[in-house]
Design an enzyme around this catalytic site. Structure first.
Site, PDB file in Angstrom:
ATOM      1  N   GLN A 106       0.787  -1.227   0.000  1.00  0.00           N
ATOM      2  CA  GLN A 106       0.000   0.000   0.000  1.00  0.00           C
ATOM      3  C   GLN A 106       0.826   1.288   0.000  1.00  0.00           C
ATOM      4  O   GLN A 106       0.357   2.307  -0.537  1.00  0.00           O
ATOM      5  CB  GLN A 106      -0.964  -0.008   1.187  1.00  0.00           C
ATOM      6  CG  GLN A 106      -1.965  -1.144   1.129  1.00  0.00           C
ATOM      7  CD  GLN A 106      -2.926  -1.146   2.309  1.00  0.00           C
ATOM      8  OE1 GLN A 106      -3.289  -0.095   2.850  1.00  0.00           O
ATOM      9  NE2 GLN A 106      -3.336  -2.335   2.726  1.00  0.00           N
ATOM     10  N   CYS A 137      -0.835   6.013   7.695  1.00  0.00           N
ATOM     11  CA  CYS A 137      -0.016   6.950   6.927  1.00  0.00           C
ATOM     12  C   CYS A 137      -0.624   8.345   6.952  1.00  0.00           C
ATOM     13  O   CYS A 137      -1.218   8.806   5.975  1.00  0.00           O
ATOM     14  CB  CYS A 137       0.186   6.484   5.491  1.00  0.00           C
ATOM     15  SG  CYS A 137       1.486   7.412   4.653  1.00  0.00           S
ATOM     16  N   CYS A 154       7.303   8.486   7.942  1.00  0.00           N
ATOM     17  CA  CYS A 154       6.407   8.983   6.902  1.00  0.00           C
ATOM     18  C   CYS A 154       7.256   9.685   5.845  1.00  0.00           C
ATOM     19  O   CYS A 154       7.613  10.850   6.007  1.00  0.00           O
ATOM     20  CB  CYS A 154       5.386   9.945   7.491  1.00  0.00           C
ATOM     21  SG  CYS A 154       4.120  10.463   6.304  1.00  0.00           S
TER      22      CYS A 154
END
Length: 425
Positions: free
Chosen positions: A62, A180, A360
């Site tokens: 993902q 996220c 991130c």
């Protein structure tokens, strides 16, 4: 009936079977956390009898979907058959978990089967609650409404970016926690970068609506991100929650909370709308004795062991640890769970602890990434000896080239590159 534990290819086991105490370890979830922790456990103890409960026949990478939405990654390289990623010494029980009996030590599936365990790892991921935004599900994938949070929609994001010549582009971020947390704004940055390169940005009004009161939760990264917000001339609207979408008329409705505490419903026309959906724990966790007050699988934040059921561990997006819900966090959590589960199994003291690490990689433009790495309390935890607030091409190569390759060929095989956890003195 006792199923064979070793298998040449990962095929779902007989749907008619029930198991009482067939498995040493049962893992709920065949995502990044589930496959990764299975592989790591088997590298440590190849004789373990492990079952993975997972309904899907496909496994996704993902983190690359934002890149797909930005036109810089092939979506077909983000998916593989589940049978190809299940470790060969593990048993795949294809089904949906309905209930965990933490006293009886078994998981009940939706079809009535029961899978017994000595130890349980809970990592089913979270649920994307599209239905919590009125009208959204009916218009996803058309009428200019898209989301990089879905495999089939990320390519549509890129199509919309290419097609938009002028008008208004809205990007949204729902209430935390979400997986996220930087993904909603990464979609905006990559879209704006393309429009800037194509000479169309001056004709497009860009607006980022976030439920949060700040742009990013770790303050050290806000100044460099704000430089890109200014570069792209994007409007920021804080405390703004998407609640309804009228796709046919291309109008989005937001509840905006003002400083006075008053909430105002605001209608905003759009030509393109990128939505990050609300995200919740799976119902079988939220409605069970495993859950904390917010519905997530409760764990000790440093050992990742359940506080009331010592033979249960949790990791990944569904656990209660207050870290960023990212694949990078899972990479560190896997080592902690693997080590501590075996320590509990072998009656040893825990010596491995989680520091809240998450990462991130903020793709602020094509070819530049701010590699935000941090732990509990927003403490900066950079892997490399470079200023983490500076956008870098090397971080882009890590995000766009190395990490996807390593995921399929290393992470899912139990190779714990730079995943060493905290260890007690």
């Amino acid at each position: 009936m006792q199923p064979s534990i070793r298998q040449e290819t990962a095929q779902p086991v007989d749907a008619a079977c029930n198991w009482s105490d067939a498995f040493d370890v049962v893992i709920i979830g065949g995502g990044s956390a589930g496959i990764g922790v299975t592989a790591s456990l088997l590298r440590r103890r190849p004789s373990l009898r492990i079952a993975i409960i997972e309904p899907s026949d496909r496994h996704y990478y993902q983190p690359a979907w934002t890149l797909v939405g930005g036109g810089v990654f092939d979506v077909t390289k983000t998916v593989q058959p589940m049978a190809d990623v299940i470790p060969e010494k593990a048993q795949w029980v294809r089904g949906v978990a309905r209930r965990v009996d933490a006293v009886g030590n078994f998981v009940e599936l939706e079809d009535g089967r029961q899978v017994g365990y000595q130890q349980l790892i809970v990592c089913p991921g979270l649920r994307l609650a599209w239905e919590r935004i009125e009208g959204l599900e009916e218009t996803l994938g058309k009428n200019g409404v898209t989301s990089n949070y879905r495999f089939d929609l990320a390519p549509y994001t890129w199509s919309l970016v290419q097609e938009l010549k002028g008008g208004k582009a809205l990007f949204t971020q729902p209430p935390m926690p979400i997986k996220c947390a930087g993904a909603p704004q990464k979609a905006m940055y990559l879209s704006c970068d393309e429009w800037l390169r194509a000479g169309r940005l001056n004709d497009i009004e860009v607006e980022f609506n976030t439920c949060a009161p700040v742009l990013f939760g770790v303050s050290a990264f806000v100044p460099p991100l704000m430089e890109y917000v200014k570069r792209y001339d994007a409007d920021l609207v804080f405390n703004s929650n998407l609640v309804r979408v009228d796709g046919e008329n291309r109008v989005a409705y937001f509840d905006v909370k003002h400083a006075s505490g008053e909430v105002e419903r605001v209608a905003k026309p759009f030509d393109m709308l990128h939505v990050a959906p609300p995200q919740v724990a799976p119902a079988f966790i939220a409605e069970s004795s495993l859950a904390d007050a917010a519905g997530w699988c409760e764990v000790d934040h440093t050992t990742l062991q359940h506080p009331r059921y010592p033979n249960i561990f949790g990791l990944g997006d569904a656990c209660s640890s207050p870290n960023a819900k990212t694949a990078a966090a899972v990479r560190k959590q896997i080592v902690v769970v693997a080590e501590n589960l075996l320590a509990a199994r072998e009656h040893r003291e825990f010596k491995t602890f989680y520091d809240g690490y998450g990462s991130c990689p903020l793709t602020v433009e094509r070819g530049k990434v701010i590699l935000a790495e941090f732990g509990f309390g927003g403490k900066l935890l950079p892997t490399f000896k470079l200023d983490p607030t500076v956008p870098r091409f090397l971080a882009w190569l890590l995000k766009a080239r190395f990490l996807p390759w390593f995921y399929w060929h290393g992470f899912l095989k139990g190779r714990e590159w730079l995943a060493g956890p905290g260890v007690a003195d």
